[in-house]
Design a protein around this motif. Structure first.
Motif, PDB file in Angstrom:
ATOM      1  N   GLY A 151       0.790  -1.227   0.000  1.00  0.00           N
ATOM      2  CA  GLY A 151       0.000   0.000   0.000  1.00  0.00           C
ATOM      3  C   GLY A 151       0.821   1.275   0.000  1.00  0.00           C
ATOM      4  N   ARG A 152       2.143   1.157  -0.016  1.00  0.00           N
ATOM      5  CA  ARG A 152       3.019   2.331   0.081  1.00  0.00           C
ATOM      6  C   ARG A 152       3.820   2.515  -1.201  1.00  0.00           C
ATOM      7  NH1 ARG A 152       8.344   3.317   2.134  1.00  0.00           N
ATOM      8  NH2 ARG A 152       8.612   1.071   2.453  1.00  0.00           N
ATOM      9  N   GLU A 204      -6.678  -7.562  -0.495  1.00  0.00           N
ATOM     10  CA  GLU A 204      -5.458  -6.815  -0.249  1.00  0.00           C
ATOM     11  C   GLU A 204      -4.482  -6.996  -1.412  1.00  0.00           C
ATOM     12  OE1 GLU A 204      -1.663  -6.752   2.863  1.00  0.00           O
ATOM     13  OE2 GLU A 204      -3.129  -8.398   2.896  1.00  0.00           O
ATOM     14  N   VAL A 231      -4.384   2.187  -5.827  1.00  0.00           N
ATOM     15  CA  VAL A 231      -4.336   0.885  -5.153  1.00  0.00           C
ATOM     16  C   VAL A 231      -5.460   0.779  -4.132  1.00  0.00           C
ATOM     17  CG1 VAL A 231      -2.983  -0.513  -3.539  1.00  0.00           C
ATOM     18  CG2 VAL A 231      -1.895   0.463  -5.563  1.00  0.00           C
ATOM     19  N   ALA A 232      -5.739   1.862  -3.405  1.00  0.00           N
ATOM     20  CA  ALA A 232      -6.814   1.837  -2.411  1.00  0.00           C
ATOM     21  C   ALA A 232      -8.173   1.605  -3.075  1.00  0.00           C
ATOM     22  CB  ALA A 232      -6.823   3.150  -1.620  1.00  0.00           C
ATOM     23  N   THR A 270      -8.360  -1.968  -4.387  1.00  0.00           N
ATOM     24  CA  THR A 270      -8.595  -2.876  -3.264  1.00  0.00           C
ATOM     25  C   THR A 270     -10.068  -2.885  -2.879  1.00  0.00           C
ATOM     26  OG1 THR A 270      -6.354  -2.539  -2.421  1.00  0.00           O
ATOM     27  CG2 THR A 270      -7.989  -3.342  -0.857  1.00  0.00           C
ATOM     28  N   ALA A 275      -1.028   5.571  -4.869  1.00  0.00           N
ATOM     29  CA  ALA A 275      -1.553   5.045  -3.610  1.00  0.00           C
ATOM     30  C   ALA A 275      -3.075   5.057  -3.611  1.00  0.00           C
ATOM     31  CB  ALA A 275      -1.012   5.872  -2.442  1.00  0.00           C
TER      32      ALA A 275
END
Length: 291
Positions: free
Chosen positions: A187-188, A239, A229-230, A233, A226
């Protein structure tokens, strides 16, 4: 009849590749060393090797399976057979290997996406090209820029690929500013590569004459990666341990061009530091008492 090869003892991570890259992705030696330094035993294995015991590893990690577009049903069938040790799993791969996910991602909201239309037949294809021309047409299932063409006249062009297709406007900045790829682990956002198309071309892939450069992580690109990806998800309900988010600037705004989850190249030959960061992301998934 020769005996089937036995799975080496204590292989905790199987890194999945294809027969074209039997030793792993370019720069794989950096990842091999990073895992060894962390006390994690690993080896590379081809996804279609019938002698591999996938259940023997704690983690099965898809890396350079860059032949999946020609054998998607087989690849997804293999993924479905591996079980819970496989990151990220067959359902995620099924979603991500069909570029129509870009349409869903745009409709979900939250991130800007390069305008994309998914079409299934030549009539709709011609209409979509007319709306975007000059238009980029690419197979919905494909990798490495193969099958991608730029169409300037919807009335005279005929497709070679049988479809279905994704149609997008030609983003001119890819030939000047290039495409930005941001690597997101756990997540980073951790690193970034800039890819520029070759002379008189629109494809940034190195086998088409493109050039890739390690570049400092840009705050704007990192934030968008970021966020992407969030949102992804949220769509998948799963995840994402690792992903690569490809970005282009269109009409002055940075937009998502691809979400690479299935087999994103880590560009280890350009950014060897990705190896340690990726190894850390895998180590976090393994049973801590064994590290």
């Amino acid at each position: 009849m020769p005996a089937e090869p036995a799975e080496p003892a204590e292989t905790r991570v199987l890194l999945v590749t294809c027969s074209t890259f039997p030793d792993g992705e370019p720069g794989h030696e950096h990842l091999d060393a990073a895992l060894t330094e962390r006390g994690i035993s690993s080896r590379w294995a081809c996804w279609d090797d019938p002698y591999v015991d996938w259940s023997a590893a704690e983690l099965v990690v898809v890396r350079s399976t860059w032949d999946y577009q020609d054998r998607l049903a087989d690849f997804l069938g293999w993924a479905g057979s591996v079980g819970a040790s496989l990151l990220h799993g067959a359902d995620v791969f099924r979603w991500n290997t069909d570029k129509s996910y870009l349409v869903e991602l745009a409709a979900h909201g939250g991130v800007p996406v390069v305008p994309s239309e998914s079409v299934d037949n030549p009539v709709d294809l011609r209409a979509a090209i007319a709306r975007h021309q000059p238009a980029v047409v690419k197979p919905r299932v494909g990798a490495g820029g193969h099958g991608m063409v730029v169409v300037y006249d919807a009335g005279t062009w005929l497709p070679v690929d049988p479809g279905p297709w994704i149609v997008q406007p030609l983003v001119g900045s890819v030939m000047t500013e290039g495409e930005q790829s941001v690597f997101v682990f756990g997540g980073r956002p951790v690193s970034q590569v800039r890819k520029v198309a070759g002379k008189d071309d629109y494809r940034v892939h190195e086998h088409f004459g493109g050039t890739s450069y390690d570049t400092p992580l840009d705050p704007e690109a990192a934030l968008l990666a970021a966020r992407t990806v969030a949102v992804t998800t949220e769509i998948l309900g799963s995840e994402l341990v690792y992903a690569r988010i490809d970005l282009m600037r269109h009409d002055g705004e940075l937009m998502v061009s691809e979400v690479e989850i299935t087999e994103p190249g880590l560009y280890l030959d350009h950014v060897p530091g990705n190896a340690a960061l990726f190894a850390d992301a895998l180590a976090a998934r393994l049973r801590p008492e064994k590290l």
